[in-house]
Design a protein around this motif. Structure first.
Motif, short mmCIF file in Angstrom:
data_model
loop_
_atom_site.label_atom_id
_atom_site.label_comp_id
_atom_site.label_asym_id
_atom_site.label_seq_id
_atom_site.Cartn_x
_atom_site.Cartn_y
_atom_site.Cartn_z
N ARG A 81 0.84 -1.20 0.00
CA ARG A 81 0.00 0.00 0.00
C ARG A 81 0.87 1.25 0.00
NH1 ARG A 81 -3.31 -2.27 4.59
NH2 ARG A 81 -2.94 -0.29 5.64
N VAL A 82 1.95 1.21 0.78
CA VAL A 82 2.87 2.35 0.80
C VAL A 82 3.52 2.53 -0.56
CG1 VAL A 82 5.02 3.22 1.80
CG2 VAL A 82 3.28 2.20 3.28
N LEU A 83 3.92 1.43 -1.19
CA LEU A 83 4.54 1.51 -2.51
C LEU A 83 3.56 2.07 -3.53
CD1 LEU A 83 7.04 0.80 -4.25
CD2 LEU A 83 5.98 -1.42 -4.68
N ALA A 84 2.29 1.67 -3.45
CA ALA A 84 1.29 2.12 -4.42
C ALA A 84 0.95 3.59 -4.24
CB ALA A 84 0.03 1.27 -4.29
N LYS A 85 0.82 4.04 -2.99
CA LYS A 85 0.41 5.42 -2.72
C LYS A 85 1.59 6.37 -2.57
CE LYS A 85 -4.01 4.20 -0.61
NZ LYS A 85 -4.90 4.38 0.56
N GLY A 86 2.78 5.82 -2.34
CA GLY A 86 3.96 6.66 -2.23
C GLY A 86 4.02 7.49 -0.97
N MET A 87 3.34 7.07 0.09
CA MET A 87 3.34 7.85 1.32
C MET A 87 3.31 6.92 2.53
SD MET A 87 -0.61 9.23 1.12
CE MET A 87 -0.49 10.06 2.69
N ALA A 88 3.80 7.44 3.67
CA ALA A 88 3.86 6.66 4.90
C ALA A 88 2.46 6.33 5.39
CB ALA A 88 4.64 7.43 5.96
N GLN A 89 2.32 5.13 5.98
CA GLN A 89 1.03 4.70 6.51
C GLN A 89 1.24 3.94 7.81
OE1 GLN A 89 -2.01 3.17 3.91
NE2 GLN A 89 -0.94 3.88 2.08
N TRP A 90 0.16 3.84 8.59
CA TRP A 90 0.21 3.28 9.94
C TRP A 90 -0.96 2.32 10.14
CZ3 TRP A 90 3.45 5.84 13.86
CH2 TRP A 90 3.34 5.28 15.14
N VAL A 91 -0.69 1.20 10.81
CA VAL A 91 -1.75 0.25 11.19
C VAL A 91 -1.65 0.06 12.70
CG1 VAL A 91 -2.61 -2.10 11.01
CG2 VAL A 91 -1.76 -0.93 8.97
N SER A 92 -2.70 0.46 13.42
CA SER A 92 -2.68 0.37 14.88
C SER A 92 -2.94 -1.05 15.38
CB SER A 92 -3.73 1.31 15.48
OG SER A 92 -3.45 2.65 15.15
N ASP A 93 -3.78 -1.79 14.68
CA ASP A 93 -4.17 -3.12 15.14
C ASP A 93 -4.20 -4.07 13.95
OD1 ASP A 93 -5.13 -5.34 16.37
OD2 ASP A 93 -6.92 -4.40 17.22
N LEU A 94 -3.17 -4.89 13.83
CA LEU A 94 -3.08 -5.81 12.69
C LEU A 94 -4.14 -6.89 12.74
CD1 LEU A 94 0.80 -6.21 12.45
CD2 LEU A 94 -0.69 -5.15 10.76
N THR A 95 -4.72 -7.14 13.91
CA THR A 95 -5.75 -8.17 13.99
C THR A 95 -7.01 -7.75 13.25
OG1 THR A 95 -6.66 -7.30 16.07
CG2 THR A 95 -4.87 -8.90 16.24
N GLN A 96 -7.16 -6.46 12.97
CA GLN A 96 -8.34 -5.97 12.26
C GLN A 96 -8.09 -5.79 10.77
OE1 GLN A 96 -11.19 -5.73 14.05
NE2 GLN A 96 -9.89 -6.50 15.71
#
Length: 455
Positions: free
Chosen positions: A263-278
């Protein structure tokens, strides 16, 4: 009251707050001591006045507590909460009815022990001002500045503790971000190679920003899939070692659209996931969750605006998005990319200077340097060095009859065969024209050199 109408002094005039149920608001405020508070608390006279509000249930004291811009908590000698103001509810996440009559909740055992020791010091009459690692009701940890002072009765006996907590998370994060930028910048300046720079960047994010595991994903030129190029994790952890082994062979293809790195590669911007279980399942989500990973964030490594890699970090606790860290990570991703590009340019220039452009073999200059080093090592450790000169009979005829392009193909083929014939550690170079030279190090008998020559 003293006989002359003045207030009797407290038994300890240095620490604590003296309270009496019969005191009027004017009397309490009139003899309020000045407290040397940290800058978080000094800024508000309302908080200073709230020091007198531990146990009295009159409306004016309740108003002071409700208006206090810091969490105010009153505990008895057993550490049970007796007062819990609205700011305490906001800071800690627990309602008053959830904590009144109970001990203040803390997560990590080490912090609970530290807290209990500090509380005991206060109950013994001392004052404590320190930083404390606290836990909210949702399990998220945060840094707090705490000022705790004993509550004294009119006879100077301690009957409780009043503590004020200020959420220092923002300040701590800002300090950590500044340190992180400095550590990464210094690591890039000192790294001897692009690979070393990436690993040291991962170590900086883990060591300074508190992440557990970091991985560098690089697009495969053949199919565009993301593959693990480098990884680093905190030592002495079997789960993380197992995760590193699993990710080393992982492949995030174009179909893995839900994977954070893709997703970061596709959008070219930093991203965050708080809860990987979701999050939706991916090819690596199973091993991440199995190894106890809960949160992740990733940012692109850029060269001339293009993402040439992704740095992804994992934590074993749930971490809420940090906009400042995402912004700083984006900037650092550009710095890492610049370093990689510069090192790659240096590597290519060094290769051009030291290698024959046609065959890719070391040229005469670099071969002569290696020969000198080998002779010096042989003299020092009493080793033998062998040297073979190879030229091609009839090469001029090939050039004259079939053309220089055919001659070039022949030279490249000879170079490849010479490479394949040598032992690891030996060197073959192009000396010029149709002449090649072979350096054989650390052999025992002359027949070994003859064997290499026969190949």
């Amino acid at each position: 009251m003293a006989a002359d109408g003045a207030h009797a002094p407290c038994a300890d005039d240095r620490h604590g707050i003296c309270l009496s149920a019969s005191d009027s608001p004017a009397e309490v405020l009139g003899r309020r001591r000045e407290c040397k508070l940290s800058h978080e608390f000094q800024s508000s006279p309302v908080v200073d006045d709230a020091l007198s509000a531990a146990v009295d249930d009159s409306q004016w004291l309740r108003t002071l507590l409700e208006l206090a811009p810091v969490a105010v908590v009153v505990e008895d000698q057993q550490g049970r909460v007796r007062s819990w103001n609205p700011e305490a509810e906001r800071v800690f996440g627990w309602r008053a009815d959830e904590v009144i009559g109970r001990n203040l909740p803390f997560g990590p055992d080490a912090e609970r022990i530290t807290y209990e020791r500090r509380l005991q010091r206060v109950l013994e009459g001392g004052r404590v001002q320190a930083d404390l690692d606290c836990v909210r009701s949702d399990g998220v940890r945060f840094a707090a500045a705490v000022l705790a002072t004993p509550l004294l009765d009119r006879d100077g006996r301690v009957f409780g503790a009043l503590s004020m907590y200020s959420d220092n998370s923002a300040r701590k994060r800002a300090e950590g971000h500044t340190i992180l930028q400095g550590v990464v910048t210094r690591a890039l300046a000192e790294a001897e190679s692009a690979d070393a720079a990436v690993v040291r960047t991962i170590q900086a994010f883990c060591g300074v920003a508190g992440w557990t595991f970091g991985v560098h994903w690089v697009p495969d030129p053949a199919d565009g899939a993301l593959r693990c190029e480098q990884a680093w994790h905190l030592p002495h952890n079997q789960d993380l070692a197992r995760l590193a082994t699993a990710l080393a062979s992982a492949k995030l293809g174009a179909q893995e659209t839900h994977a954070l790195a893709r997703r970061v590669l596709a959008k070219g911007m930093a991203q965050w996931v708080s809860d990987l279980t979701q999050e939706p399942d991916t090819v690596i989500s199973g091993v991440l969750l199995d190894c106890g990973v809960r949160s992740a964030f990733a940012f692109p490594v850029r060269v001339d605006g293009d993402a040439v890699g992704i740095l992804e970090f994992f934590a074993r606790e749930q971490r809420e998005p940090d906009a400042d860290l995402l912004r700083i990570a984006t900037q650092l991703g550009g710095l890492v990319g610049q370093h990689i590009a510069r090192r790659e340019t240096e590597r290519r220039l060094q290769f051009v200077v030291s290698h024959d452009p046609l065959t890719g073999l070391p040229n005469r200059t670099i071969f002569t340097q290696r020969l000198g080093q080998a002779i010096a090592q042989a003299a020092r450790y009493e080793h033998r060095v062998g040297l073979l000169f190879v030229d091609l009979d009839g090469f001029k005829v090939v050039n004259d009859t079939m053309g220089h392009e055919a001659g070039d193909r022949l030279l490249r083929e000879v170079a490849d065969r010479l490479r394949e014939s040598l032992r690891e550690g030996d060197t073959v170079g192009r000396y010029g024209g149709d002449e090649f030279v072979v350096l054989i190090e650390q052999y025992d008998q002359a027949m070994q050199v003859a064997g290499v020559a026969q190949k």
